[in-house]
Design a protein around this motif. Structure first.
Motif, PDB file in Angstrom:
ATOM      1  N   ARG A  71     -22.223  34.840  31.676  1.00 47.02           N
ATOM      2  CA  ARG A  71     -21.975  36.288  31.704  1.00 47.02           C
ATOM      3  C   ARG A  71     -22.653  36.936  30.507  1.00 47.02           C
ATOM      4  O   ARG A  71     -22.572  36.439  29.391  1.00 47.02           O
ATOM      5  CB  ARG A  71     -20.461  36.557  31.650  1.00 47.02           C
ATOM      6  N   GLU A  72     -23.369  38.032  30.772  1.00 49.04           N
ATOM      7  CA  GLU A  72     -24.050  38.766  29.699  1.00 49.04           C
ATOM      8  C   GLU A  72     -24.982  37.839  28.900  1.00 49.04           C
ATOM      9  O   GLU A  72     -24.991  37.843  27.665  1.00 49.04           O
ATOM     10  CB  GLU A  72     -23.024  39.412  28.768  1.00 49.04           C
ATOM     11  N   GLY A  93     -31.542  40.980  28.123  1.00 46.50           N
ATOM     12  CA  GLY A  93     -30.493  41.548  27.284  1.00 46.50           C
ATOM     13  C   GLY A  93     -30.920  41.668  25.843  1.00 46.50           C
ATOM     14  O   GLY A  93     -30.797  42.719  25.220  1.00 46.50           O
ATOM     15  N   LYS A  96     -26.953  38.392  25.369  1.00 45.04           N
ATOM     16  CA  LYS A  96     -26.422  39.581  24.712  1.00 45.04           C
ATOM     17  C   LYS A  96     -25.368  39.204  23.675  1.00 45.04           C
ATOM     18  O   LYS A  96     -24.966  38.039  23.553  1.00 45.04           O
ATOM     19  CB  LYS A  96     -25.843  40.541  25.752  1.00 45.04           C
ATOM     20  N   GLU A 113     -22.286  37.277  25.018  1.00 44.28           N
ATOM     21  CA  GLU A 113     -22.617  36.220  25.979  1.00 44.28           C
ATOM     22  C   GLU A 113     -21.470  35.225  26.105  1.00 44.28           C
ATOM     23  O   GLU A 113     -20.827  34.856  25.124  1.00 44.28           O
ATOM     24  CB  GLU A 113     -23.868  35.489  25.493  1.00 44.28           C
ATOM     25  N   ARG A 171     -17.013  42.439  33.765  1.00 40.55           N
ATOM     26  CA  ARG A 171     -18.055  43.342  33.283  1.00 40.55           C
ATOM     27  C   ARG A 171     -19.313  42.533  32.975  1.00 40.55           C
ATOM     28  O   ARG A 171     -19.240  41.357  32.636  1.00 40.55           O
ATOM     29  CB  ARG A 171     -17.591  44.064  32.010  1.00 40.55           C
ATOM     30  N   GLY A 172     -20.439  43.182  33.096  1.00 37.02           N
ATOM     31  CA  GLY A 172     -21.701  42.518  32.790  1.00 37.02           C
ATOM     32  C   GLY A 172     -22.279  41.806  34.001  1.00 37.02           C
ATOM     33  O   GLY A 172     -21.643  41.681  35.049  1.00 37.02           O
ATOM     34  N   GLU A 173     -23.505  41.349  33.863  1.00 37.71           N
ATOM     35  CA  GLU A 173     -24.194  40.652  34.944  1.00 37.71           C
ATOM     36  C   GLU A 173     -23.902  39.157  34.871  1.00 37.71           C
ATOM     37  O   GLU A 173     -23.749  38.599  33.789  1.00 37.71           O
ATOM     38  CB  GLU A 173     -25.700  40.906  34.858  1.00 37.71           C
TER      39      GLU A 173
END
Length: 301
Positions: free
Chosen positions: A209-210, A34, A213, A216, A238-240
């Motif tokens: 999550r995220e 990210g 980024k 985060e 949302r997000g990985e």
């Protein structure tokens, strides 16, 4: 490319340029999950050096390299659906003496991403594989998990099955796993995964999550609370995601552990006795080892 990455490229050449990079070798390059600044200096140098870049998504990786100011002319698309064929293209280039880098979309190739078949094909051809360590959502989240992991033991499971019944069976199997378990999940399936994991009740879980980024989010809670946590904000779908199921808490009876340890020490070498005592009683290996030393030195009767 920003001036900061121009400086990074110069630093990469200075720091890594004098090292040996054999021709005819496959370089496995971990790329940021990210945050672009998480790339290593050696990765930057190798990506400039190689004759071709093989990757999961050429558009994604081209954009990544351009952000660093790296332009490559030769690209190979090697993804989940063509990895066997793509691997042979990589082997052919290596046999010509070229250096080839392989990168997945993010993180370390071969960890729930394509790359393993490429490595296998290159190894089978008798050609070298050079791994470059770097970003991984697995180790990133593990480093932030608050649960006690005395032996640092964990199991990497990755993505659970997409079908509800199979996913439920997998979670029931995880119920019996005492070690920490690392899971990965996509945003469109996180709610379903949360509902299934809720069956594990009070067992702890850390959700990332995220990771790395701007937005985060890392949270530790009980599995039973996970569905409500996901539903509390639309952003949480949302997000990985990376998740760590905490190791199962084990009840330790110090007196019983010491008794078992004493019996084992009478018959077995110290390290073997400690290992078996920990497995039998659920006791701490470190604490049992200290007690074993005391017993051997006559400090505990």
């Amino acid at each position: 490319m920003s001036a900061s990455f121009a400086a990074a490229l110069a630093a990469a050449r200075e720091a890594a340029g004098a090292q040996h990079y054999p021709p005819g070798a496959l370089y496995i390059v971990a790329t940021p999950i990210g945050n672009l600044a998480d790339v290593s200096l050696r990765a930057l140098h190798v990506l400039q050096l190689v004759d071709a870049v093989a990757c999961e998504d050429t558009r994604h990786t081209q954009a990544l390299l351009r952000a660093y100011g790296i332009e490559k002319g030769a690209w190979l698309s090697v993804h989940r659906h063509n990895e066997a064929e793509g691997a042979q293209q990589v082997v052919a280039r290596l046999q010509q003496g070229q250096r080839v880098a392989y990168a997945s979309d993010a993180g370390t190739p071969g960890v729930s991403d394509p790359g393993a078949r490429v490595v296998a094909a290159v190894r089978a051809a008798g050609l070298p594989v050079v791994p470059l360590p770097g970003p991984s959502s697995v180790t990133t989240l593990l480093s932030a998990v608050p649960a006690q992991q005395e032996d640092s033991a964990f199991v990497f499971f990755g993505f659970l099955p997409a079908k509800a019944g199979e996913r439920q069976q997998a979670v029931e199997a995880l119920r019996q796993e005492a070690r920490a378990v690392v899971l990965l999940e996509a945003p469109h399936r996180i709610a379903a995964l949360a509902d299934t994991l809720a069956a594990l009740g009070a067992r702890g879980i850390t959700v990332g999550r995220e990771l790395t980024k701007q937005f985060e989010e890392i949270a530790s809670l009980a599995c039973a609370e996970l569905p409500a946590w996901v539903q509390a904000s639309p952003q949480r779908s949302r997000g990985e995601f990376a998740l760590v199921l905490h190791p199962e808490a084990r009840v330790q009876d110090d007196a019983e552990a010491q008794r078992v340890l004493g019996l084992l020490l009478a018959e077995l070498p110290l390290k073997t006795a400690v290992k078996l005592a920990a497995e039998i009683t659920g006791g701490s290996k470190n604490e049992l080892y200290d007690k074993a030393l005391q017993i051997k030195n006559g400090g505990v009767r």
